[in-house]
Write a protein that holds these residues in place. Structure first.
Motif, short mmCIF file in Angstrom:
data_model
loop_
_atom_site.label_atom_id
_atom_site.label_comp_id
_atom_site.label_asym_id
_atom_site.label_seq_id
_atom_site.Cartn_x
_atom_site.Cartn_y
_atom_site.Cartn_z
N GLY A 115 0.72 -1.33 0.08
CA GLY A 115 0.01 0.17 -0.16
C GLY A 115 0.91 1.30 -0.05
O GLY A 115 0.57 2.32 -0.50
N THR A 116 1.86 1.19 0.69
CA THR A 116 2.88 2.32 0.72
C THR A 116 3.57 2.59 -0.66
O THR A 116 3.65 3.83 -1.10
CB THR A 116 3.92 2.25 1.66
OG1 THR A 116 3.19 1.86 3.09
CG2 THR A 116 5.10 3.22 1.84
N ALA A 117 3.99 1.62 -1.27
CA ALA A 117 4.64 1.88 -2.71
C ALA A 117 3.52 2.20 -3.66
O ALA A 117 3.85 2.91 -4.57
CB ALA A 117 5.05 0.36 -3.13
N ALA A 118 2.38 1.65 -3.48
CA ALA A 118 1.06 2.26 -4.39
C ALA A 118 1.00 3.79 -4.21
O ALA A 118 0.79 4.51 -5.17
CB ALA A 118 0.00 1.48 -4.16
N GLU A 119 0.99 4.06 -2.87
CA GLU A 119 0.65 5.52 -2.63
C GLU A 119 1.75 6.20 -2.95
O GLU A 119 1.56 7.57 -3.25
CB GLU A 119 0.35 5.55 -1.28
CG GLU A 119 -0.35 6.95 -0.66
CD GLU A 119 -0.84 7.07 0.75
OE1 GLU A 119 -0.22 6.46 1.77
OE2 GLU A 119 -1.98 7.67 0.85
N THR A 120 2.88 6.03 -2.67
CA THR A 120 3.88 7.10 -2.89
C THR A 120 4.60 6.81 -4.50
O THR A 120 5.41 7.73 -4.94
CB THR A 120 5.28 6.64 -1.95
OG1 THR A 120 5.72 5.47 -2.17
CG2 THR A 120 4.55 6.74 -0.71
N ALA A 121 4.04 5.87 -5.04
CA ALA A 121 4.71 5.41 -6.44
C ALA A 121 6.35 5.23 -6.34
O ALA A 121 6.93 5.83 -7.31
CB ALA A 121 4.17 6.48 -7.48
N LYS A 122 6.53 4.65 -5.39
CA LYS A 122 8.11 4.59 -5.17
C LYS A 122 8.28 2.94 -4.64
O LYS A 122 7.76 2.69 -3.90
CB LYS A 122 8.82 5.55 -4.14
CG LYS A 122 8.75 6.88 -4.58
CD LYS A 122 9.82 7.73 -3.85
CE LYS A 122 9.74 9.32 -4.01
NZ LYS A 122 9.22 9.83 -5.30
N THR A 123 9.73 2.60 -5.13
CA THR A 123 9.75 1.34 -4.71
C THR A 123 10.19 1.39 -3.13
O THR A 123 10.94 2.27 -2.67
CB THR A 123 11.20 0.97 -5.52
OG1 THR A 123 10.95 0.78 -6.87
CG2 THR A 123 11.92 -0.59 -5.04
N VAL A 124 9.80 0.12 -2.68
CA VAL A 124 10.01 0.09 -1.08
C VAL A 124 10.76 -1.40 -0.80
O VAL A 124 10.30 -2.33 -1.52
CB VAL A 124 8.71 0.15 -0.40
CG1 VAL A 124 9.02 -0.01 1.21
CG2 VAL A 124 7.87 1.34 -0.53
N VAL A 125 12.00 -1.10 -0.41
CA VAL A 125 12.78 -2.38 -0.19
C VAL A 125 12.97 -2.64 1.39
O VAL A 125 13.32 -1.56 2.00
CB VAL A 125 14.26 -2.27 -0.61
CG1 VAL A 125 15.01 -3.48 -0.29
CG2 VAL A 125 14.28 -1.72 -2.12
#
Lengths: 194, 194
Positions: A115-125
């Motif tokens: 959900g965070t990656a979708a909201e921020t449009a950034k890769t989350v590792v």
């Protein structure tokens, strides 16, 4: 990358075991290009992309236990039983094609790693999922995770590519670059409204 | 079947190894009922159904190399780049969610095992794929196959459930009954137009 003709489609995931990580990822990307070129339906392409990832990681001996996609419910056509929130933000991600064990059907937009990656449009590792605030565990044995947003040509987030690993720090920079390349290709190669 | 609450969704495919085939299939069906009850999006449910089948066969030690779905392109909503033939018959099946190696993206309606099951709306059990006229080999190592049509509540064929095995005569009557039960549940449990 060159076009690739398949004798059997399954051969797309027969990787040489003597080559290094970059070569396996290049082969997987070339197969993805060849598979998506004549086919734009997002369900079909995400299904084959999940298989490509899964068998690339398998060839590399990585302990990946889940590889697949969640899509933004209201951005993939149809969606009669989907809704946006009052503020117009998407309400949820829904499970798309994947390889691995049964997974959570929905994820609230902005929550958890996906959900965070979708909201921020950034890769989350996430090297250690237990240290990620609000991590949603579909599988209690997952230890690390990478989620890459998928954007269409207009820059709209259509979903996320999600990979889980059974060991901490499961993904290095080369892995993440491959996943970002694949997510970029998927985003550009699909018709998302049906 | 009783409702089932998941601690982790992945536990839906943790089957006891000491029980017999019917018990494993009953557990898988109970999980499917619980998964589909709150979720009607066909992509999500087919993705989890493919995983349920895959791990049930794995628990049984069967040599299943592919388990998943093709859908009737024009009957699943959207489909901007899809078409019907001039006679109004669907033109093709497109690949849906699956577990296994990369697969053929499209199958002409009425062709091969999948196309035949879709056209006739009847289960096709193929003990030896080399003896099936017009068999389409996505994976050259497949030896036997079962394809079950998926019908919605109005009796329209929405797609097929397809399982491939690495050995001849890979599926017995109990396997086929499970697959038909699962396909029936899937057909009734999904909204198919988005």
């Amino acid at each position: 990358m060159p076009d690739k003709a398949f004798v059997h489609h399954a051969d797309a995931v027969t990787f040489a075991t003597t080559v290094d990580k970059s070569e396996i990822y290049e082969t997987a990307m070339a197969s993805a290009v060849a598979l998506f070129e004549p086919q734009r339906f997002w369900v079909t392409n995400l299904a084959n992309a999940a298989s490509l990832m899964w068998y690339a990681f398998d060839a590399l001996g990585m302990n990946v236990n889940w590889a697949g996609f969640y899509v933004v419910a209201t951005n993939v056509g149809g969606g009669n039983n989907r809704r946006d929130d009052d503020d117009g933000k998407p309400a949820e991600l829904v499970l798309g094609p994947f390889m691995g064990k049964v997974a959570c059907q929905t994820i609230v937009f902005g929550r958890g790693v996906c959900g965070t990656a979708a909201e921020t449009a950034k890769t989350v590792v996430v090297p250690d999922v237990d240290k990620f605030p609000g991590h949603i565990a579909c599988d209690g044995s997952t230890k690390s995770e990478v989620v890459v947003p998928i954007l269409d040509n207009a820059g709209t987030v259509k979903g996320v590519l999600d990979v889980d690993c059974l060991v901490m720090n499961g993904f290095d920079d080369v892995d993440v670059r491959f996943l970002e390349d694949l997510a970029g290709l998927v985003g550009r190669s699909c018709e998302w409204d049906g």
